[in-house]
Design a protein around this motif. Structure first.
Motif, PDB file in Angstrom:
ATOM      1  N   PHE A 151       0.832  -1.213   0.000  1.00 37.65           N
ATOM      2  CA  PHE A 151       0.000   0.000   0.000  1.00 37.65           C
ATOM      3  C   PHE A 151       0.861   1.254   0.000  1.00 37.65           C
ATOM      4  O   PHE A 151       0.483   2.288  -0.542  1.00 37.65           O
ATOM      5  CB  PHE A 151      -0.948  -0.001   1.204  1.00 37.65           C
ATOM      6  N   PHE A 152       2.043   1.160   0.609  1.00 41.00           N
ATOM      7  CA  PHE A 152       2.960   2.289   0.605  1.00 41.00           C
ATOM      8  C   PHE A 152       3.377   2.621  -0.825  1.00 41.00           C
ATOM      9  O   PHE A 152       3.369   3.780  -1.250  1.00 41.00           O
ATOM     10  CB  PHE A 152       4.174   1.927   1.468  1.00 41.00           C
ATOM     11  N   VAL A 153       3.753   1.602  -1.557  1.00 47.11           N
ATOM     12  CA  VAL A 153       4.158   1.816  -2.954  1.00 47.11           C
ATOM     13  C   VAL A 153       2.972   2.328  -3.776  1.00 47.11           C
ATOM     14  O   VAL A 153       3.094   3.259  -4.576  1.00 47.11           O
ATOM     15  CB  VAL A 153       4.711   0.501  -3.550  1.00 47.11           C
ATOM     16  N   LEU A 154       1.798   1.751  -3.540  1.00 45.17           N
ATOM     17  CA  LEU A 154       0.607   2.186  -4.298  1.00 45.17           C
ATOM     18  C   LEU A 154       0.283   3.648  -4.031  1.00 45.17           C
ATOM     19  O   LEU A 154      -0.148   4.372  -4.929  1.00 45.17           O
ATOM     20  CB  LEU A 154      -0.604   1.356  -3.881  1.00 45.17           C
ATOM     21  N   SER A 155       0.470   4.089  -2.800  1.00 45.69           N
ATOM     22  CA  SER A 155       0.082   5.448  -2.454  1.00 45.69           C
ATOM     23  C   SER A 155       0.994   6.472  -3.108  1.00 45.69           C
ATOM     24  O   SER A 155       0.621   7.604  -3.320  1.00 45.69           O
ATOM     25  CB  SER A 155       0.113   5.636  -0.937  1.00 45.69           C
ATOM     26  N   ILE A 156       2.196   6.061  -3.458  1.00 48.66           N
ATOM     27  CA  ILE A 156       3.129   7.011  -4.063  1.00 48.66           C
ATOM     28  C   ILE A 156       3.037   6.976  -5.581  1.00 48.66           C
ATOM     29  O   ILE A 156       3.070   7.993  -6.246  1.00 48.66           O
ATOM     30  CB  ILE A 156       4.573   6.704  -3.610  1.00 48.66           C
ATOM     31  N   ILE A 157       2.907   5.802  -6.118  1.00 49.54           N
ATOM     32  CA  ILE A 157       2.885   5.680  -7.578  1.00 49.54           C
ATOM     33  C   ILE A 157       1.458   5.435  -8.048  1.00 49.54           C
ATOM     34  O   ILE A 157       0.768   4.571  -7.544  1.00 49.54           O
ATOM     35  CB  ILE A 157       3.757   4.503  -8.053  1.00 49.54           C
ATOM     36  N   LEU A 158       1.008   6.223  -9.016  1.00 47.48           N
ATOM     37  CA  LEU A 158      -0.282   5.971  -9.648  1.00 47.48           C
ATOM     38  C   LEU A 158      -0.025   5.884 -11.138  1.00 47.48           C
ATOM     39  O   LEU A 158       0.099   6.877 -11.819  1.00 47.48           O
ATOM     40  CB  LEU A 158      -1.224   7.133  -9.375  1.00 47.48           C
ATOM     41  N   THR A 159       0.098   4.734 -11.657  1.00 44.34           N
ATOM     42  CA  THR A 159       0.377   4.614 -13.085  1.00 44.34           C
ATOM     43  C   THR A 159      -0.818   3.973 -13.768  1.00 44.34           C
ATOM     44  O   THR A 159      -1.109   2.818 -13.559  1.00 44.34           O
ATOM     45  CB  THR A 159       1.615   3.749 -13.340  1.00 44.34           C
ATOM     46  N   VAL A 191      12.159  -1.687   0.491  1.00 42.66           N
ATOM     47  CA  VAL A 191      11.544  -0.402   0.835  1.00 42.66           C
ATOM     48  C   VAL A 191      12.576   0.715   0.723  1.00 42.66           C
ATOM     49  O   VAL A 191      12.300   1.795   0.196  1.00 42.66           O
ATOM     50  CB  VAL A 191      10.950  -0.461   2.263  1.00 42.66           C
ATOM     51  N   PHE A 192      13.768   0.441   1.182  1.00 40.61           N
ATOM     52  CA  PHE A 192      14.830   1.445   1.107  1.00 40.61           C
ATOM     53  C   PHE A 192      15.130   1.793  -0.344  1.00 40.61           C
ATOM     54  O   PHE A 192      15.269   2.975  -0.709  1.00 40.61           O
ATOM     55  CB  PHE A 192      16.081   0.913   1.821  1.00 40.61           C
ATOM     56  N   ILE A 193      15.227   0.766  -1.185  1.00 43.69           N
ATOM     57  CA  ILE A 193      15.543   0.999  -2.603  1.00 43.69           C
ATOM     58  C   ILE A 193      14.422   1.780  -3.276  1.00 43.69           C
ATOM     59  O   ILE A 193      14.656   2.696  -4.074  1.00 43.69           O
ATOM     60  CB  ILE A 193      15.779  -0.346  -3.341  1.00 43.69           C
ATOM     61  N   VAL A 194      13.180   1.448  -2.950  1.00 39.40           N
ATOM     62  CA  VAL A 194      12.039   2.174  -3.530  1.00 39.40           C
ATOM     63  C   VAL A 194      12.096   3.636  -3.132  1.00 39.40           C
ATOM     64  O   VAL A 194      11.914   4.530  -3.962  1.00 39.40           O
ATOM     65  CB  VAL A 194      10.706   1.528  -3.065  1.00 39.40           C
ATOM     66  N   LEU A 195      12.362   3.895  -1.865  1.00 37.31           N
ATOM     67  CA  LEU A 195      12.398   5.282  -1.397  1.00 37.31           C
ATOM     68  C   LEU A 195      13.503   6.076  -2.079  1.00 37.31           C
ATOM     69  O   LEU A 195      13.337   7.233  -2.425  1.00 37.31           O
ATOM     70  CB  LEU A 195      12.625   5.299   0.123  1.00 37.31           C
ATOM     71  N   VAL A 196      14.621   5.429  -2.281  1.00 36.25           N
ATOM     72  CA  VAL A 196      15.758   6.148  -2.847  1.00 36.25           C
ATOM     73  C   VAL A 196      15.578   6.370  -4.345  1.00 36.25           C
ATOM     74  O   VAL A 196      15.966   7.415  -4.878  1.00 36.25           O
ATOM     75  CB  VAL A 196      17.063   5.348  -2.581  1.00 36.25           C
ATOM     76  N   ASN A 197      14.966   5.416  -5.024  1.00 31.29           N
ATOM     77  CA  ASN A 197      14.930   5.481  -6.487  1.00 31.29           C
ATOM     78  C   ASN A 197      13.669   6.065  -7.087  1.00 31.29           C
ATOM     79  O   ASN A 197      13.598   6.282  -8.274  1.00 31.29           O
ATOM     80  CB  ASN A 197      15.117   4.067  -7.066  1.00 31.29           C
ATOM     81  N   LEU A 198      12.647   6.292  -6.311  1.00 31.10           N
ATOM     82  CA  LEU A 198      11.427   6.856  -6.864  1.00 31.10           C
ATOM     83  C   LEU A 198      11.700   8.270  -7.365  1.00 31.10           C
ATOM     84  O   LEU A 198      11.987   9.144  -6.589  1.00 31.10           O
ATOM     85  CB  LEU A 198      10.339   6.915  -5.801  1.00 31.10           C
ATOM     86  N   PRO A 199      11.578   8.537  -8.633  1.00 28.85           N
ATOM     87  CA  PRO A 199      11.819   9.911  -9.095  1.00 28.85           C
ATOM     88  C   PRO A 199      10.668  10.802  -8.693  1.00 28.85           C
ATOM     89  O   PRO A 199       9.532  10.516  -8.990  1.00 28.85           O
ATOM     90  CB  PRO A 199      11.896   9.767 -10.617  1.00 28.85           C
ATOM     91  N   GLY A 200      10.988  11.873  -8.008  1.00 31.07           N
ATOM     92  CA  GLY A 200       9.966  12.843  -7.616  1.00 31.07           C
ATOM     93  C   GLY A 200       8.905  12.244  -6.741  1.00 31.07           C
ATOM     94  O   GLY A 200       7.731  12.488  -6.933  1.00 31.07           O
ATOM     95  N   CYS A 201       9.307  11.439  -5.759  1.00 30.55           N
ATOM     96  CA  CYS A 201       8.286  10.787  -4.952  1.00 30.55           C
ATOM     97  C   CYS A 201       7.529  11.786  -4.091  1.00 30.55           C
ATOM     98  O   CYS A 201       6.494  11.464  -3.523  1.00 30.55           O
ATOM     99  CB  CYS A 201       8.903   9.690  -4.100  1.00 30.55           C
TER     100      CYS A 201
END
Lengths: 202, 259
Positions: A44-52, B33-43
């Motif tokens: 859900f954390f990933v979903l909340s940030i990315i909306l593709t 989770v760490f990798i996602v946080l670091v690599n998300l462009p413009g998170c």
């Protein structure tokens, strides 16, 4: 005296000294639950940030419909001498499946479409007072067996996908329709309405 | 004893080594989770911006349709007198019979429009819709108030008779709702910018004098729906140009043709 193995096993269980149901296995259940909770939270954390939402079929259907209307090889009126197309004026002689399939074969899009050319509603109702229009498909041939008023970009594929689109399923493997209605003129001066439906598989 | 020890030998890391496996899983999740946080462009970017970039936007297709529809309207050939009168009479009769559709087609109005078109065949015979607009402007420029009102009525009814479209509605007697997209003409525009969006086109024509003629035959379902504007210039006989504005209302899904 040899003790039976099972008696030995029981004795060891009573001692808490191993065996099949180790206390550590029981403690692993909350560990497993914790792992599941962590996985769900991450999801859900990933979903909340990315909306593709990468479905572009809606825009693609509009563009392809305009392609058929505006292209020199489409069904709009073409002045061969001037080599000029008149978008918005349909030439009934070019409004054929053969023509459209040839045009779209070059692009080979993933979505397929059907164009239906009908009279304006006033003319239709005037001439057919007794019948109610609005059947889902109005592809009819003239009495002389001449051109039909339907043109497909890929007739076989469209007819194969149409039942799935009518059902209206969702998710992977479903087929969605994208429709538009456009007033056009026809070579010959009478107005017409072109109903376009494109089908896209998700 | 030795045999019993071998039979019941315990794993060093718990039963079947599962503790170690779960440790690895949780460690892996933390790393992910760490990798996602670091690599998300413009998170931390605005979600709306991100969505607009990646997702297909309804504005693009509606604008394309609005422009294409206005192009088709302006190229449409005007019907001849017989066909035009047949359509006007049909609309008038259906109105009398109690059919409900957008627009005013009372007997008096239809009669006046027929008289106008009969008396001014040069306005539409052998012309397309843009030529009709251009001819109307020429007559409008030299008319008195009564004449101008006749022109407004003629524009309204002729536009409707040409461009009426339908939506299936089983609650209606004819099984359809007939309507037409709003279209208006400014004979003396300052620019080609679209009009303000907080009023209907014909309100702008009456109360704000932004347009000289207007035709608006929307059904009530579209009164408060979102619309897109398309604007084009039509050349006039006096060398100037008229501004033609169409408001395109995307049809509700239930009105669109089915596969």
């Amino acid at each position: 005296m040899k003790k039976n193995n099972w008696m030995l096993l029981l004795a060891r269980q009573k001692k808490g000294d191993g065996g099949i149901l180790s206390p550590k296995m029981v403690l692993l259940i909350p560990d497993l639950l914790f792992t599941v909770v962590v996985i769900v939270i991450t999801y859900f954390f990933v979903l909340s940030i990315i909306l593709t939402k990468t479905s572009v079929s809606d825009v693609e259907s509009t563009i392809l419909a305009s392609y058929a209307h505006n292209s020199k090889e489409g069904f709009s009126l073409l002045d061969a001498k001037l080599d000029r197309v008149y978008p918005g004026v349909v030439d009934p002689a070019r409004f054929t499946t053969v023509n459209l399939e040839s045009l779209f074969a070059k692009e080979n899009p993933a979505i397929v479409g059907r164009f239906v050319k009908n009279q304006t509603i006033i003319d239709h109702l005037r001439q057919q007072e007794a019948k109610l229009p609005g059947e889902p498909v109005r592809c009819i041939a003239t009495e002389a067996g001449g051109p039909v008023n339907c043109a497909y970009t890929n007739q076989k594929k469209f007819e194969r996908w149409a039942p799935y689109a009518r059902v209206g399923g969702k998710g992977e493997g479903s087929v969605k329709p994208y429709a538009e209605v456009r007033y056009v003129d026809t070579a010959g001066g009478k107005g017409a309405v072109v109903e376009t439906v494109f089908l896209a598989a998700s | 004893m030795k045999r019993e020890k071998m039979l019941f030998k315990r794993g060093k890391n718990g039963q079947f080594g599962l503790e170690k496996i779960f440790s690895y899983i949780i460690y892996g999740l933390a790393v992910m989770v760490f990798i996602v946080l670091v690599n998300l462009p413009g998170c931390i970017l605005d979600k709306g911006q991100l969505k607009a970039v990646i997702e297909s936007d309804a504005t693009l297709k509606a604008e394309v349709k609005a422009e294409a529809q206005l192009n088709s309207y302006l190229r449409a050939q005007m019907p001849d007198k017989a066909l035009l009168f047949e359509r006007l009479d049909w609309l008038k009769n259906k109105k009398k019979e109690g059919y409900v559709f957008a627009g005013q087609f009372d007997e008096g109005k239809v009669k006046r429009v027929k008289e106008f078109t009969d008396g001014n065949p040069e306005a539409y015979v052998g012309k397309d819709y843009s030529g009709f607009i251009s001819s109307l402007q020429a007559i409008y420029a030299v008319s008195n108030n009564d004449g101008k009102n006749r022109i407004k009525e003629a524009f309204e009814l002729v536009t409707a008779a040409m461009f009426f479209r339908s939506a299936r509605d089983k609650t209606q007697k004819i099984g359809h709702v007939l309507y037409a997209l709003p279209i208006a003409v400014d004979f003396d525009p300052k620019d080609l910018k679209p009009s303000r969006t907080d009023y209907s086109l014909c309100t702008l024509e009456k109360d704000f004098k932004e347009f000289e003629v207007c035709s608006d035959n929307r059904p009530y379902e579209l009164f408060y729906a979102k619309f897109w504007q398309a604007v084009q210039a039509v050349p006039l006989h006096d060398g100037g140009f008229a501004k033609v504005e169409l408001r395109y209302y995307p049809e509700p899904l239930s009105w669109l043709p089915k596969p």
